[in-house]
Design a protein around this motif. Sequence first.
Motif, PDB file in Angstrom:
ATOM      1  N   ASP B  12      90.944  39.688  51.297  1.00 57.80           N
ATOM      2  CA  ASP B  12      92.136  39.235  50.576  1.00 57.80           C
ATOM      3  C   ASP B  12      93.360  39.883  51.211  1.00 57.80           C
ATOM      4  O   ASP B  12      93.294  41.024  51.695  1.00 57.80           O
ATOM      5  N   THR B  13      94.457  39.164  51.207  1.00 61.19           N
ATOM      6  CA  THR B  13      95.685  39.708  51.800  1.00 61.19           C
ATOM      7  C   THR B  13      96.748  39.861  50.723  1.00 61.19           C
ATOM      8  O   THR B  13      96.710  39.136  49.731  1.00 61.19           O
ATOM      9  N   PRO B  14      97.703  40.785  50.918  1.00 61.09           N
ATOM     10  CA  PRO B  14      97.817  41.709  52.038  1.00 61.09           C
ATOM     11  C   PRO B  14      96.806  42.852  51.932  1.00 61.09           C
ATOM     12  O   PRO B  14      96.360  43.179  50.834  1.00 61.09           O
ATOM     13  N   THR B 265      98.850  36.755  55.287  1.00 60.13           N
ATOM     14  CA  THR B 265      98.600  35.321  55.429  1.00 60.13           C
ATOM     15  C   THR B 265      99.933  34.576  55.414  1.00 60.13           C
ATOM     16  O   THR B 265     100.818  34.919  54.618  1.00 60.13           O
ATOM     17  N   ILE B 267     102.155  31.881  54.126  1.00 62.98           N
ATOM     18  CA  ILE B 267     102.106  31.092  52.884  1.00 62.98           C
ATOM     19  C   ILE B 267     103.137  29.970  52.852  1.00 62.98           C
ATOM     20  O   ILE B 267     103.175  29.205  51.891  1.00 62.98           O
ATOM     21  N   ASP B 279     102.643  36.722  53.066  1.00 66.53           N
ATOM     22  CA  ASP B 279     102.428  37.406  51.786  1.00 66.53           C
ATOM     23  C   ASP B 279     102.489  38.932  51.912  1.00 66.53           C
ATOM     24  O   ASP B 279     101.988  39.639  51.033  1.00 66.53           O
ATOM     25  N   ALA B 284     104.135  45.351  50.164  1.00 63.78           N
ATOM     26  CA  ALA B 284     103.097  45.702  51.147  1.00 63.78           C
ATOM     27  C   ALA B 284     103.647  46.577  52.271  1.00 63.78           C
ATOM     28  O   ALA B 284     103.031  47.565  52.656  1.00 63.78           O
ATOM     29  N   GLU B 322     106.898  40.072  47.164  1.00 63.73           N
ATOM     30  CA  GLU B 322     105.622  39.592  47.714  1.00 63.73           C
ATOM     31  C   GLU B 322     105.824  38.524  48.792  1.00 63.73           C
ATOM     32  O   GLU B 322     104.882  37.802  49.118  1.00 63.73           O
ATOM     33  N   HIS B 323     107.017  38.438  49.329  1.00 54.40           N
ATOM     34  CA  HIS B 323     107.319  37.489  50.398  1.00 54.40           C
ATOM     35  C   HIS B 323     107.940  38.248  51.568  1.00 54.40           C
ATOM     36  O   HIS B 323     108.939  38.949  51.379  1.00 54.40           O
ATOM     37  N   GLY B 343      98.369  29.330  56.169  1.00 51.37           N
ATOM     38  CA  GLY B 343      97.024  29.873  55.981  1.00 51.37           C
ATOM     39  C   GLY B 343      96.542  30.754  57.116  1.00 51.37           C
ATOM     40  O   GLY B 343      95.507  31.413  56.978  1.00 51.37           O
ATOM     41  N   ARG B 345      96.499  33.963  59.746  1.00 49.37           N
ATOM     42  CA  ARG B 345      96.631  35.391  59.453  1.00 49.37           C
ATOM     43  C   ARG B 345      97.304  36.144  60.582  1.00 49.37           C
ATOM     44  O   ARG B 345      97.084  35.845  61.769  1.00 49.37           O
ATOM     45  N   PHE B 360      99.228  50.916  49.251  1.00 53.28           N
ATOM     46  CA  PHE B 360      97.869  50.381  49.126  1.00 53.28           C
ATOM     47  C   PHE B 360      96.916  51.403  48.495  1.00 53.28           C
ATOM     48  O   PHE B 360      96.966  52.576  48.839  1.00 53.28           O
TER      49      PHE B 360
END
Lengths: 380, 380
Positions: B12-14, B265, B267, B279, B284, B322-323, B343, B345, B360
Amino acid sequence: MTKFDAHLTELDTPAAIVDVQRMQRNIERMQRCTDGFGVRFRPHVKTTKCTPIVRAQLAAGGRGITVSTLKEATQFHADGIGDILYAVGIVPSKLPQVLALRRRGCDLKIIADSVASASAIAEFGRAQREVFEVWIEVDTDGHRSGVEPDGAALLEVARTLHGNSTRLGGVMAHAGSSYDLDTPEELAAMAEQERAGCVLAAERLRANGLPCPVVSVGSTPTALSAVGLDRVTEVRAGVYVFFDLVMHNVGVCTMNDIAMSVLTTVIGHQIDKGWAIVDAGWMAMSRDRGTEKQRRDFGYGQVCSLDGTVQEGYAVRGANQEHGIVWREGERDSDIAARFPLGSRLRILPNHACATGAQFPEYHALDERGLTRWSRLHGW
Amino acid sequence: MTKFDAHLTELDTPAAIVDVQRMQRNIERMQRCTDGFGVRFRPHVKTTKCTPIVRAQLAAGGRGITVSTLKEATQFHADGIGDILYAVGIVPSKLPQVLALRRRGCDLKIIADSVASASAIAEFGRAQREVFEVWIEVDTDGHRSGVEPDGAALLEVARTLHGNSTRLGGVMAHAGSSYDLDTPEELAAMAEQERAGCVLAAERLRANGLPCPVVSVGSTPTALSAVGLDRVTEVRAGVYVFFDLVMHNVGVCTMNDIAMSVLTTVIGHQIDKGWAIVDAGWMAMSRDRGTEKQRRDFGYGQVCSLDGTVQEGYAVRGANQEHGIVWREGERDSDIAARFPLGSRLRILPNHACATGAQFPEYHALDERGLTRWSRLHGW
């Protein structure tokens, strides 16, 4: 500020403190504002990611929530919240998580702003026999994602979505560039631009025989500055729950509305320089320097005494990982060690409540009964 | 970069990815460097706060660790590490935690840079019948805390500490202003300034009949740029284990040494603007804009393909929570959607590994066997 500072002398520092009275006042203000417009209010929970706070937002009249991650959706659905908008453009790799949540009964809506994305949702929905509810993201201020309200892409995306395998739920816009403004006139104009663009998109869909039950707009500055919200059905906003120094500079709150602060201890001085060193460095305050380009630069945060009294001119102006450096604007304070003695405690108002909160695993909620630990989500 | 990108398509990202080969190379480089000077190396674990990484640093020859919080001290002592320096000025309210760790057998050293702090330690030690080992923080570059190497305060603090209830363990300096430099000559000069100041402090103590077994210096840039470390006994450094874009700009690593990246990813796009939306926003990447004032500004991070190939000119140049917004420096890339399709990566190299890592709850360590989750500490 609430005068419960005696409770703050025992906590380890740094710690994130929520002034519950202020928070509740902020929640009620936004609810009154949106109630006044006759629209639903859907709080964005990305600011706090904290269950007791989200419950307070819903108890005040919020209907449904907005989330920025699927982790938030998962947590808040487990907490009993059914109506959730995931307001970040979806990609195929995240659809299995969305599906799992919907299969567990979560009324999770997703957004799309391209035919590619819409097609991927439709295809996945067909394969899984799931009807995803999708809203179209509309770009009303050029700041990020979304289709233009008056462009061809809006209708193409809508036609891709309006089929057997997806439900076109509406349109949504977020005028994020409102954060760059600082006069009531500009803010009201931006609110109207956001409203008008989103409504235009909705009416174009309807004129083309496409459904558009929801017209959703919002950011904290535009929600609080709108003159009217004609034909809008719901408003979203997040940071209003705490406010912060960026919002103070934008002009939608006062310093005394800011409901989150970082409790810190003075760990040293450089008297010749007029510095006090505190244990709130950038790890505690975050690296957010959002006030740097605004009309007043608060460094890494405004210094307040333990009881919340603003110490005019004093800010955390330098930061290393676990060291904040406090000095007075203008003339050097040669009495800094007497003003803020070694071991004394201060509270720092943050530039950006969303960023500062994320540095902490929990808030300490302060009200007349004392302190309560409120955990918050971290990560994805 | 290690070519294990197939493992990265399922996460899963990020997500925060550690390239274990690069990390190990960085660890060995620093160990060789300090071994070459004949001094002990005490890694600063604030960068990673992650047990498997700290174990790798000690396995390579590190002796003891440096920590930035008592939470790190508690965790790493529980992991079996005995020799720990807490390198942030101590205040009385934290002494009970220090005492508890020492009583559990942790050889935890603390630091002081004022008579007020030294007295408080001595008084608490007497009351608790505990002999705390204290090092004096020396300021060799004016960037933060510490006493001047040639000032009166050094001896006053030392005399306060050198008694029955505390053990004066040595002196330590951190030339944090080395982060602002970017030529080998300036860096070598700063390393010498840090060394000479710290050694001067040690020799003044000894000349006054005071003990000074340890002379500890360090920052990643000065450790890697020193020409000699005469009369120094140990070096401390932290960020070298991952390196980052700030260190790239300082000139002590190449882009291909950076061992931590954020998997993200794509988006969405704004094709007219040449934007790809990913994302990995500031939640992140962190809000750290450390390269902004350096010779090359990488925005919120350098874009690489999934296999780690640097995408020259492409950076995350804008960020919301988140962008992340990716665009090419200079001319708009009208083919951005073909270059970085929906989509797909990417991996983003961070400005500042300490700040990005903290966003994280865990790293995903990537080596030839695949991915392993390595949890890291969060909060205080």
